[in-house]
Design a protein around this motif. Structure first.
Motif, PDB file in Angstrom:
ATOM      1  N   GLN A 204      -4.971   4.003  10.625  1.00 54.99           N
ATOM      2  CA  GLN A 204      -6.186   4.737  10.269  1.00 54.99           C
ATOM      3  C   GLN A 204      -6.330   5.999  11.121  1.00 54.99           C
ATOM      4  OE1 GLN A 204      -8.085   4.013   7.632  1.00 54.99           O
ATOM      5  NE2 GLN A 204      -6.584   2.389   7.248  1.00 54.99           N
ATOM      6  N   GLY A 208      -6.509  10.053   9.991  1.00 53.78           N
ATOM      7  CA  GLY A 208      -7.518  10.986  10.503  1.00 53.78           C
ATOM      8  C   GLY A 208      -6.895  12.216  11.146  1.00 53.78           C
ATOM      9  N   ASN A 211      -5.488  14.594   8.388  1.00 55.52           N
ATOM     10  CA  ASN A 211      -6.609  15.221   7.675  1.00 55.52           C
ATOM     11  C   ASN A 211      -7.231  16.330   8.511  1.00 55.52           C
ATOM     12  OD1 ASN A 211      -6.502  13.714   5.305  1.00 55.52           O
ATOM     13  ND2 ASN A 211      -7.744  12.059   6.149  1.00 55.52           N
ATOM     14  N   TRP A 212      -7.327  16.099   9.810  1.00 50.74           N
ATOM     15  CA  TRP A 212      -7.904  17.102  10.726  1.00 50.74           C
ATOM     16  C   TRP A 212      -7.018  18.336  10.813  1.00 50.74           C
ATOM     17  CZ3 TRP A 212      -5.829  17.727  15.972  1.00 50.74           C
ATOM     18  CH2 TRP A 212      -6.537  18.654  16.747  1.00 50.74           C
ATOM     19  N   ARG A 273     -16.098  17.769   9.327  1.00 50.34           N
ATOM     20  CA  ARG A 273     -16.163  16.343   8.981  1.00 50.34           C
ATOM     21  C   ARG A 273     -14.917  15.605   9.463  1.00 50.34           C
ATOM     22  NH1 ARG A 273     -15.039  12.643   4.883  1.00 50.34           N
ATOM     23  NH2 ARG A 273     -13.676  14.093   3.764  1.00 50.34           N
ATOM     24  N   GLN A 274     -13.754  16.199   9.253  1.00 53.21           N
ATOM     25  CA  GLN A 274     -12.523  15.568   9.711  1.00 53.21           C
ATOM     26  C   GLN A 274     -12.436  15.554  11.232  1.00 53.21           C
ATOM     27  OE1 GLN A 274     -10.722  13.901   7.793  1.00 53.21           O
ATOM     28  NE2 GLN A 274     -11.504  14.625   5.828  1.00 53.21           N
ATOM     29  N   ASN A 277     -14.538  12.693  12.324  1.00 49.51           N
ATOM     30  CA  ASN A 277     -13.823  11.458  12.025  1.00 49.51           C
ATOM     31  C   ASN A 277     -12.712  11.221  13.044  1.00 49.51           C
ATOM     32  OD1 ASN A 277     -13.047   9.178  10.142  1.00 49.51           O
ATOM     33  ND2 ASN A 277     -11.186  10.386  10.063  1.00 49.51           N
ATOM     34  N   SER A 279     -12.716  12.141  16.116  1.00 51.39           N
ATOM     35  CA  SER A 279     -13.299  11.794  17.412  1.00 51.39           C
ATOM     36  C   SER A 279     -13.551  10.295  17.549  1.00 51.39           C
ATOM     37  CB  SER A 279     -14.606  12.562  17.624  1.00 51.39           C
ATOM     38  OG  SER A 279     -15.613  12.106  16.736  1.00 51.39           O
ATOM     39  N   ARG A 280     -13.581   9.570  16.421  1.00 54.02           N
ATOM     40  CA  ARG A 280     -13.755   8.109  16.483  1.00 54.02           C
ATOM     41  C   ARG A 280     -12.577   7.436  17.168  1.00 54.02           C
ATOM     42  NH1 ARG A 280     -14.076   6.734  10.430  1.00 54.02           N
ATOM     43  NH2 ARG A 280     -13.958   4.622  11.267  1.00 54.02           N
ATOM     44  N   TYR A 281     -11.449   8.126  17.234  1.00 57.37           N
ATOM     45  CA  TYR A 281     -10.244   7.528  17.800  1.00 57.37           C
ATOM     46  C   TYR A 281      -9.884   8.090  19.171  1.00 57.37           C
ATOM     47  CZ  TYR A 281      -9.803   6.053  12.968  1.00 57.37           C
ATOM     48  OH  TYR A 281     -10.052   5.504  11.732  1.00 57.37           O
TER      49      TYR A 281
END
Length: 495
Positions: A204, A208, A211-212, A273-274, A277, A279-281
């Motif tokens: 996952q 991300g 996509n970034w 947005r990406q 997203n 930054s969650r990792y």
């Protein structure tokens, strides 16, 4: 004499305690720290010493996720819990010291109405072995008018060694041994669950990351498209003022600027947005969220898409069957069921225990050597407990066998599907790249025609939009390619 007797018995207490602490020194030192090193974080999973700075490459990103992500810390705690569970089950074999002192005042059974008194002291050190035998050593000191089933000892007590050995039921496999064995299996099982969580999290995170990266490149396409329209709009304004072009061309050029400005805003929003997203990792070693990476952290050079060779495909199938944690987990679960089955079959045996307690009576009025020995036989008339456990274990084994077949097929299909997806994405990338080259040629030619007065602003705008759309499709296919590569590595256990 009584003082001497009690002193001697007290010294035996001290000696017995010293024997326990010396004989079982290793067990006394056992702690979670001595059990858990088997489930510590692997070297490549160790937290990074500092937050990554500069360009954030894909491998650096995965390293930081692998080292610091809270989900993986949580999964690692499950491995540590498994180690603690093993320590807990090993406690069933810890030695223990038992001291019992009883004072009795009772009606003498041989001379009713007469008060009899007795003092009973019993000290022993006992432990359960993994073979099922129970061993104990100690001493007893009984004085006065001892009441059955007690018996008097010499003035300095009796000292003994006792053992009870199962020959059938409980020999080498029993409830406590089975729980310890399953707890031992639980450690690699927790490790397999950790690896499964790690693969899922890294996959996952990989999605991300790509996509970034490509969301930023799409911003560049939109920005360039707007820049072209802005420069042209300014040029057309000058030509309209000079009377070379009709005013309607200025309106159309201004409209195109606003349209492309809106497209740029949408692209920037998608990038943000990406970024959020992603930054969650990203986490600091101390468990705090890491700062959002800057645009300069995006790498300039990226891997060029390429087809996957058949040799890589076959190697991936082999690796998947060797490394996928789902298969390891199923095999370990089958080992746990096998332990239950062994225990259940042992329960069907009758109880046949031998016991012996040789001792030595000391002091005044002692008799010297003493002995108590015998055999215990218990034959069950029905076997519902054992039969039920055996049936349940066999059914669980059949269920795990079926699950293993399904997982084997699923793993191979996932590898095959990922290879197909990679090659399809590569072919689409080649086609999209050609399409983009043709679109740029058409855009260039239309712009030249417009400069010579052979085309219209409308057609130029259309050609530029077509080029931008082709560039966006090309970027989308590059994202898809890199994500299918990540999926391929995950399903083959290489991520």
């Amino acid at each position: 004499m009584k003082f001497f007797s009690r002193s001697a018995f007290g010294l035996s207490v001290i000696a017995l305690f010293a024997l326990a602490t010396s004989t079982f020194a290793n067990e006394a030192e056992l702690s979670p720290e001595t059990v858990l090193p088997e489930v510590q974080l692997k070297e490549e999973d160790q937290p990074a010493g500092q937050t990554l700075v500069g360009v954030l490459t894909f491998q650096q990103f995965l390293t930081q996720v692998r080292a610091n992500h809270p989900k993986l810390y949580s999964a690692d705690l499950d491995r540590r819990i498994a180690g603690a569970k093993l320590l807990e089950k090993q406690g069933a074999f810890d030695p223990g010291i038992s001291l019992e002192t009883d004072y009795l005042r009772y009606n003498d059974f041989s001379n009713r109405g007469k008060v009899s008194k007795a003092l009973d002291n019993d000290l022993s050190l006992g432990w359960l072995t993994r073979s099922g035998a129970r061993i104990a050593t100690g001493g007893r000191y009984n004085t006065g008018d001892v009441k059955p089933p007690l018996y008097p000892t010499g003035s300095t007590g009796e000292y003994f060694l006792s053992a009870r050995m199962p020959l059938l039921r409980g020999f080498r496999i029993n409830e406590k041994v089975a729980m310890e064995m399953q707890a031992e299996i639980g450690i690699p099982l927790a490790d397999a669950m950790f690896n499964q969580s790690r693969l899922s999290t890294l996959l996952q995170a990989s999605y991300g990351y790509w996509n970034w990266v490509y969301a930023h490149r799409k911003v560049g396409v939109s920005d360039n498209l707007l820049a072209l329209a802005t420069v042209r709009y300014q040029a057309i304004q000058e030509r309209v003022k000079a009377g070379d072009l009709p005013p309607i061309d200025e309106v159309e050029a201004g409209q195109e600027v606003q349209r492309r400005a809106g497209l740029l805003v949408r692209s920037q929003r998608e990038y943000e947005r990406q970024l959020f997203n992603l930054s969650r990792y990203l986490w600091e070693p101390g468990g705090q969220p890491a700062a959002l990476p800057e645009k300069r952290a995006i790498p300039e050079m990226l891997p060029t898409p390429d087809a996957l060779e058949e040799a890589d495909w076959m190697e991936a199938r082999k690796l998947a069957l060797e490394t996928r944690p789902e298969l390891k987990a199923l095999n370990l679960q089958k080992e746990m069921v096998e332990v239950d089955l062994r225990q259940a079959k042992n329960l069907k045996l009758p109880v046949l225990d031998l016991f012996a307690t040789p001792g030595y009576d000391t002091g005044n009025e002692s008799i010297g050597p003493t002995i108590k020995a015998g055999v215990v036989l218990t034959v069950p008339l029905r076997q519902r407990t054992a039969n039920g456990m055996i049936a349940a274990a066999e059914f669980r084994t059949q269920k795990l066998d079926l699950e293993q077949r399904l997982v084997l097929q699923q793993i191979l299909l996932e590898v095959d599907d990922s290879v197909s997806a990679i090659n399809a994405a590569y072919k689409q990338y080649l086609a999209a790249n050609k399409e983009y080259e043709f679109a740029k040629e058409l855009e260039k030619g239309e712009r030249q025609r417009f400069e010579f007065g052979d085309s219209t602003l409308f057609l130029v705008n259309q050609r530029e939009r077509s080029s931008a759309e082709a560039a966006m499709r090309l970027l989308d296919l590059e994202v898809e390619y890199h994500q299918t590569i990540a999926n391929f590595k995950a399903v083959s256990g290489q991520l």
